[in-house]
Design an enzyme around this catalytic site. Structure first.
Site, PDB file in Angstrom:
ATOM      1  N   CYS A   1       5.689   7.843  22.252  1.00 47.08           N
ATOM      2  CA  CYS A   1       6.739   7.423  23.001  1.00 47.08           C
ATOM      3  C   CYS A   1       6.542   6.073  22.030  1.00 47.08           C
ATOM      4  O   CYS A   1       6.981   5.315  22.509  1.00 47.08           O
ATOM      5  CB  CYS A   1       6.425   6.951  24.744  1.00 47.08           C
TER       6      CYS A   1
ATOM      7  N   THR B   1       9.235  -7.660 -10.610  1.00 45.32           N
ATOM      8  CA  THR B   1       8.123  -8.976 -10.459  1.00 45.32           C
ATOM      9  C   THR B   1       6.928  -9.180  -9.002  1.00 45.32           C
ATOM     10  O   THR B   1       7.975  -8.862  -8.479  1.00 45.32           O
ATOM     11  CB  THR B   1       8.869 -10.406 -10.239  1.00 45.32           C
TER      12      THR B   1
ATOM     13  N   GLN C   1      -8.502   2.253   3.624  1.00 48.26           N
ATOM     14  CA  GLN C   1      -9.093   1.988   5.327  1.00 48.26           C
ATOM     15  C   GLN C   1     -10.571   1.298   4.725  1.00 48.26           C
ATOM     16  O   GLN C   1     -11.630   0.802   5.604  1.00 48.26           O
ATOM     17  CB  GLN C   1      -9.218   3.117   6.283  1.00 48.26           C
TER      18      GLN C   1
ATOM     19  N   SER D   1      -4.188  -1.228  -0.142  1.00 48.36           N
ATOM     20  CA  SER D   1      -4.195  -1.982   0.665  1.00 48.36           C
ATOM     21  C   SER D   1      -4.627  -3.497   0.774  1.00 48.36           C
ATOM     22  O   SER D   1      -5.488  -3.039   2.238  1.00 48.36           O
ATOM     23  CB  SER D   1      -2.723  -1.365   2.136  1.00 48.36           C
ATOM     24  N   ALA D   2      -3.188  -4.696   0.488  1.00 41.52           N
ATOM     25  CA  ALA D   2      -4.630  -6.005   0.179  1.00 41.52           C
ATOM     26  C   ALA D   2      -4.993  -6.290   2.384  1.00 41.52           C
ATOM     27  O   ALA D   2      -5.588  -7.292   2.002  1.00 41.52           O
ATOM     28  CB  ALA D   2      -4.176  -6.662  -0.233  1.00 41.52           C
TER      29      ALA D   2
ATOM     30  N   GLY E   1       0.642  -1.382   0.232  1.00 38.75           N
ATOM     31  CA  GLY E   1       0.120   0.105  -0.306  1.00 38.75           C
ATOM     32  C   GLY E   1       0.551   1.263   0.070  1.00 38.75           C
ATOM     33  O   GLY E   1       0.299   2.084  -0.503  1.00 38.75           O
TER      34      GLY E   1
END
Lengths: 383, 77
Positions: free
Chosen positions: A325, A237, A182, A199-200, A73
């Protein structure tokens, strides 16, 4: 005896969908050859790749030749930003983006600026909603090559006014890139964009597969060295078995999306209400109504975010945090900063298809005690 | 601009420690008093104004001086 683990970080990576696992194993046997070659094994690989592309395009409602797979992604986001800017460099050097874009988009913007380009960041309000007036002014300014807007905040869940922002872009003649990481596999993406990425691993596909969609007629130019794979949009690839698994699981996730939303939305609403009521001095952040169905974020006053994450982990709960943090740079989340909300003691909970009401109940039962213990240890009770 | 009555040196402390320091000290001061917090943790710039909003105290602003970033907070109640 330790309780069974409860994974609540789907916004980073959802557990592998069973359909993805099945497709991945099958494609390992069948999809190892290079789809660009001219022999039997390669033709089989090409068929798998074409079918995966066709399935993803169908789910997104786009043409197959508009969709390319990428190696993540993040790579897709980099290509969307840098390629969209390169394609319109003659128009001008300016990228307009919201202040709450994913760091992949902001890092691409930094690279663009370092190379002599320019970027305009558009603010959000306390709930994390884009300032549409400022957006409209920014995209109308001279020299804007591309505008970038996240469809829904990955950190606080606030849905962005994509359709209205797209309308402003259309009127200004500026192409819009939407980071839909999302949303894809969970809800339809509003229309009006020219470039889209996803993004998968966010929908239960394997890690290492991204989607880059460039609509016909969009001026986009690959920012990478030339390579003829994926219509020239992705060099190198592809991991074809992972691509096949991503496509199969996207179709499955999209088919279940409405039912999953109906199931998860009340659980998120319960977390928002119970955390606010039962944990003292907590700020539940993000838009209470216009939000993702599976994600909720809150910050606990006087609590160290890293200590809270570790305490939750010891009780079996996996969550993420935007507190400084917990980041490698020791800076607070730019999203919480842009909203002006408390950044320490921050927890993001994100649900997925395996999350049960019992998991959520156990989290809600244990959280107040965990926070109280940390506050007692730090001597901050009653402040 | 009101001069600070006291300076809390929280340099080198990570959040939430600067916020805790002001939450401890401010209620001990008379209403109207301004306290200046020196804090170089980048989260302080976000969290001190957020704390003021949550607690109904007044965040007066950020000053970047020779000692690094400083934040002025006034006790309102």
């Amino acid at each position: 005896m330790s309780a069974s683990p409860v994974y609540l970080d789907a916004a980073t990576a959802a557990p592998l969908h069973p359909v993805a696992r099945q497709a991945l194993l099958a494609a390992l046997d069948d999809g190892w050859a290079d789809p660009g070659r001219l022999y039997t094994q390669a033709r089989r690989a090409r068929q798998l790749l074409d079918a995966a592309r066709e399935a993803c395009a169908q789910t997104l409602g786009v043409r197959a030749d508009e969709l390319s797979f990428t190696s993540s992604g993040t790579t897709a986001a980099h290509a969307a930003v840098l390629g969209g800017l390169a394609g319109r460099r003659r128009v001008g050097p300016v990228l307009v983006h919201s202040a709450i874009e994913h760091s992949a988009v902001l890092h691409a913007a930094e690279k663009h600026v370092a190379a002599g380009g320019a970027a305009t960041s558009v603010p959000v309000d306390r709930l994390g909603r884009l300032d549409l007036g400022r957006w409209a002014a920014a995209v109308r300014a001279p020299g804007v090559a591309l505008a970038a807007l996240i469809a829904a905040s990955h950190e606080v869940g606030t849905l962005q006014p994509v359709a209205a922002a797209a309308q402003e872009c259309a009127e200004a003649g500026v192409p819009l890139y939407v980071d839909a990481a999302q949303l894809v596999g969970r809800a339809p993406v509003p229309a009006g964009w020219s470039v889209l990425t996803a993004s998968a691993r966010k929908w239960g596909g394997p890690p290492g597969v991204g989607l880059l969609v460039v609509r016909k007629g969009t001026r986009w130019e690959s920012p990478w060295p030339a390579d003829d794979r994926e219509a020239g949009r992705t060099p190198g690839t592809l991991n074809l078995p992972a691509v096949v698994a991503a496509a199969a699981s996207l179709r499955a996730a999209a088919a279940d999306a409405a039912a999953e939303t109906a199931r998860l939305e009340p659980l998120v609403a319960r977390i928002r209400a119970r955390v606010a009521a039962e944990v003292p001095d907590v700020e539940v952040v993000g838009d209470p109504d216009h939000r993702l169905p599976h994600l909720v974020t809150f910050s606990c006053l006087y609590v160290d975010g890293e200590a809270l994450l570790h305490a939750l982990d010891r009780r079996g709960f996996a969550v993420s945090s935007g507190s400084s943090c917990t980041s490698s740079t020791l800076r607070p989340s730019h999203v919480l900063e842009a909203m002006g909300v408390l950044s320490h003691g921050n927890v993001r909970v994100s649900l997925h298809r395996e999350t049960t009401a019992a998991d959520v109940e156990r989290f809600l039962t244990e959280l107040p005690g965990i926070v109280a213990e940390l506050r007692a240890e730090a001597g901050v009770v009653g402040l | 601009m009101t001069a600070p009555a006291e300076i809390l040196d929280c340099r080198g402390q990570r959040c939430p420690l600067p916020v805790i320091a002001v939450a401890r000290r401010l209620p001990e001061m008379p209403v109207g008093t301004v306290v200046r917090v020196l804090a170089d943790d980048p989260a302080a710039a976000v969290d001190l104004p957020a704390w003021c909003r949550m607690r109904g105290q007044e965040f007066l602003g950020t000053i970047t001086g020779p000692d690094g970033p400083a934040f002025d907070v006034r006790r309102r109640h």
